[in-house]
Motif scaffolding. Structure first.
Motif, PDB file in Angstrom:
ATOM      1  N   GLU A 153      -5.417  -0.505  10.846  1.00 60.52           N
ATOM      2  CA  GLU A 153      -5.800  -0.057   9.510  1.00 60.52           C
ATOM      3  C   GLU A 153      -6.241  -1.262   8.687  1.00 60.52           C
ATOM      4  O   GLU A 153      -5.561  -2.288   8.664  1.00 60.52           O
ATOM      5  CB  GLU A 153      -4.635   0.659   8.824  1.00 60.52           C
ATOM      6  N   ALA A 210      -7.821  -7.399   4.721  1.00 67.95           N
ATOM      7  CA  ALA A 210      -9.280  -7.427   4.730  1.00 67.95           C
ATOM      8  C   ALA A 210      -9.806  -8.853   4.861  1.00 67.95           C
ATOM      9  O   ALA A 210     -10.841  -9.093   5.493  1.00 67.95           O
ATOM     10  CB  ALA A 210      -9.827  -6.771   3.457  1.00 67.95           C
ATOM     11  N   ILE A 262      -9.835   6.815   2.049  1.00 64.51           N
ATOM     12  CA  ILE A 262      -9.418   7.308   3.359  1.00 64.51           C
ATOM     13  C   ILE A 262      -9.353   8.826   3.286  1.00 64.51           C
ATOM     14  O   ILE A 262      -9.596   9.441   2.237  1.00 64.51           O
ATOM     15  CB  ILE A 262      -8.044   6.725   3.761  1.00 64.51           C
ATOM     16  N   ASP A 266     -10.189   0.957   3.648  1.00 66.72           N
ATOM     17  CA  ASP A 266     -10.241   1.173   2.203  1.00 66.72           C
ATOM     18  C   ASP A 266     -11.406   0.413   1.593  1.00 66.72           C
ATOM     19  O   ASP A 266     -12.261  -0.128   2.299  1.00 66.72           O
ATOM     20  CB  ASP A 266      -8.906   0.797   1.555  1.00 66.72           C
ATOM     21  N   PHE A 304      -8.100   5.382  -2.229  1.00 69.42           N
ATOM     22  CA  PHE A 304      -7.962   4.416  -1.134  1.00 69.42           C
ATOM     23  C   PHE A 304      -9.164   4.427  -0.193  1.00 69.42           C
ATOM     24  O   PHE A 304      -9.252   3.572   0.688  1.00 69.42           O
ATOM     25  CB  PHE A 304      -6.686   4.705  -0.338  1.00 69.42           C
ATOM     26  N   GLY A 356     -11.987  -3.085   2.799  1.00 68.88           N
ATOM     27  CA  GLY A 356     -12.628  -3.140   4.109  1.00 68.88           C
ATOM     28  C   GLY A 356     -14.114  -2.878   4.029  1.00 68.88           C
ATOM     29  O   GLY A 356     -14.914  -3.496   4.749  1.00 68.88           O
ATOM     30  N   GLN A 375      -4.939  11.160   6.446  1.00 68.80           N
ATOM     31  CA  GLN A 375      -4.342   9.836   6.554  1.00 68.80           C
ATOM     32  C   GLN A 375      -3.266   9.632   5.500  1.00 68.80           C
ATOM     33  O   GLN A 375      -2.189   9.086   5.765  1.00 68.80           O
ATOM     34  CB  GLN A 375      -5.430   8.767   6.411  1.00 68.80           C
ATOM     35  N   ASP A 433      -6.958  -2.724   5.028  1.00 74.75           N
ATOM     36  CA  ASP A 433      -6.775  -2.552   3.592  1.00 74.75           C
ATOM     37  C   ASP A 433      -6.898  -3.919   2.936  1.00 74.75           C
ATOM     38  O   ASP A 433      -7.237  -4.907   3.592  1.00 74.75           O
ATOM     39  CB  ASP A 433      -5.432  -1.890   3.275  1.00 74.75           C
ATOM     40  N   ARG A 434      -6.599  -3.981   1.632  1.00 74.64           N
ATOM     41  CA  ARG A 434      -6.798  -5.231   0.915  1.00 74.64           C
ATOM     42  C   ARG A 434      -5.818  -6.311   1.346  1.00 74.64           C
ATOM     43  O   ARG A 434      -6.028  -7.495   1.078  1.00 74.64           O
ATOM     44  CB  ARG A 434      -6.675  -5.005  -0.596  1.00 74.64           C
ATOM     45  N   ASP A 435      -4.724  -5.906   2.037  1.00 71.43           N
ATOM     46  CA  ASP A 435      -3.770  -6.915   2.498  1.00 71.43           C
ATOM     47  C   ASP A 435      -4.294  -7.702   3.696  1.00 71.43           C
ATOM     48  O   ASP A 435      -3.917  -8.867   3.899  1.00 71.43           O
ATOM     49  CB  ASP A 435      -2.432  -6.254   2.854  1.00 71.43           C
ATOM     50  N   LEU A 443      -8.158   3.747   9.352  1.00 73.08           N
ATOM     51  CA  LEU A 443      -8.171   3.686   7.887  1.00 73.08           C
ATOM     52  C   LEU A 443      -8.981   2.469   7.456  1.00 73.08           C
ATOM     53  O   LEU A 443      -8.801   1.368   7.976  1.00 73.08           O
ATOM     54  CB  LEU A 443      -6.742   3.599   7.343  1.00 73.08           C
ATOM     55  N   ARG A 487       0.814  -1.205   0.000  1.00 75.05           N
ATOM     56  CA  ARG A 487       0.000   0.000   0.000  1.00 75.05           C
ATOM     57  C   ARG A 487       0.852   1.262   0.000  1.00 75.05           C
ATOM     58  O   ARG A 487       0.582   2.219  -0.730  1.00 75.05           O
ATOM     59  CB  ARG A 487      -0.910   0.005   1.239  1.00 75.05           C
TER      60      ARG A 487
END
Length: 368
Positions: A288, A294, A232, A324, A230, A327, A236, A290-292, A322, A208
């Motif tokens: 946070e 989620a 957010i 994204d 993103f 999420g 951020q 994110d797609r990593d 955060l 990210r």
């Protein structure tokens, strides 16, 4: 054959006498007659060679080439073809031109471009006289009935005819060589090592953060535009970019690579679930999203929803700075599962920025 020994013999007459004498002579006599004939025609070869002097080749070499052409003429001559002199001139000139084409060019240039280069030069001289000015490339191409690209290629190829040694001194009084005056220090060379180091450091960043840096410095997007991608806030984005740049700057100036601050500050998404079976269940989310990570959040929330059938599930997002698009898709999936199982769902502790995002996805009714 007394004609052979005169200072300026008539070569056509000499050729007739040579051919008659050759027809009646034996093998040993034929070789002597041939040598006499070649010797008698040597002045012609010398005159033709002298016309090509002053073009960068030694006169002795040119005369040797012309004599080779003369010998070929004598060996190939056939009286039925006409004048010996005319045949000799064509053959010797051909040998001289072939010598220049094959041995005097500094770089290899196709014969077609060599010949066209000479035609272009002659055409330029003719048109300069006609127009009282240097002709344009288009005018030369029209005059020769060729493409302009061919004229340009021919002119460029002519520059490869001769070259100058880089070791030549610029003057007798100065030891400076021509090569010393060429080139300059390339300021980009000093940055090669830094670029290589930076590339390796970028690979250590989370995906990210790398993407944010790429969008900011290669994509020329503003922080607001990155934030929109993103999902957010712009604040951020500013914080994340500042963290990444500070780490890169420190790593570039250090002998050892410092630890990535995200490893301590952001250990990943965490979900703390509290509640007794059959009661309101609370899932507090920290970190946070994110797609990593989620997928991990999805698994934890669905587990909290499906285990023991709670009377209500409250997802506390107060610890999520955060969230994204990945999420948001997790929250939508949890809503669908909760609806299918008949479990009421609420999102609590949501920041104003996340509130706007959640409402934009149609989940605003679940905010509590």
């Amino acid at each position: 054959m007394s004609t052979f020994v005169s200072d300026e013999p008539d070569l056509d007459v000499c050729a007739e006498e040579y051919m008659r004498a050759r027809a009646a002579a034996g093998p040993s006599e034929v070789e002597r007659l041939r040598e006499d004939f070649v010797r008698a025609a040597m002045p012609l070869a010398g005159r033709l060679a002298s016309r090509y002097c002053g073009r960068g080749e030694p006169a002795e070499d040119l005369e040797q080439v012309a004599r080779i052409g003369l010998v070929k003429t004598v060996d190939r001559y056939d009286a039925d073809r006409g004048s010996f002199t005319a045949f000799a001139v064509v053959t010797i000139r051909g040998e001289l031109r072939r010598h220049f084409r094959d041995h005097t060019w500094s770089v290899h240039v196709p014969r077609r471009l060599q010949d066209l280069g000479l035609e272009v030069k002659r055409a330029a001289d003719t048109l300069t006289t006609r127009f009282a000015r240097p002709p344009t490339q288009a005018e030369i191409a029209d005059y020769l009935d060729v493409d302009e690209a061919d004229v340009l290629a021919a002119r460029t190829s002519m520059a490869g005819y001769s070259s100058e040694s880089l070791n030549r001194r610029i003057s007798d009084a100065d030891d400076t060589e021509v090569g010393d005056l060429l080139g300059a220090l390339d300021p980009e060379m000093a940055a090669v090592e830094d670029r290589t180091t930076l590339e390796n450091l970028l690979l250590r960043l989370p995906r990210r953060d790398r993407r944010m840096l790429a969008l900011r410095f290669w994509g020329n997007l503003s922080q607001a535009e990155i934030a929109e991608q993103f999902g957010i806030s712009q604040m951020q984005v500013s914080r994340l970019l500042s963290r990444a740049l500070t780490w890169l700057r420190t790593a570039m100036l250090s002998d050892t690579v410092p630890p990535w601050p995200g490893e301590a500050d952001d250990p990943g998404v965490r979900v703390l679930v509290t509640a007794a079976p059959g009661r309101v269940r609370t899932a507090r989310v920290y970190g946070e999203v994110d797609r990593d990570n989620a997928g991990e959040l999805r698994t934890r929330l669905l587990s909290a929803l499906c285990a023991g059938r709670p009377s209500r599930l409250e997802v506390d997002l107060g610890g999520v700075p955060l969230l994204d698009a990945a999420g948001l898709r997790v929250l939508m999936a949890v809503r669908e599962t909760a609806t299918a199982r008949g479990v009421p769902l609420r999102f609590t502790g949501v920041s104003p920025h996340l509130t706007r995002l959640i409402r934009a996805t149609g989940l605003g009714a679940l905010l509590g």
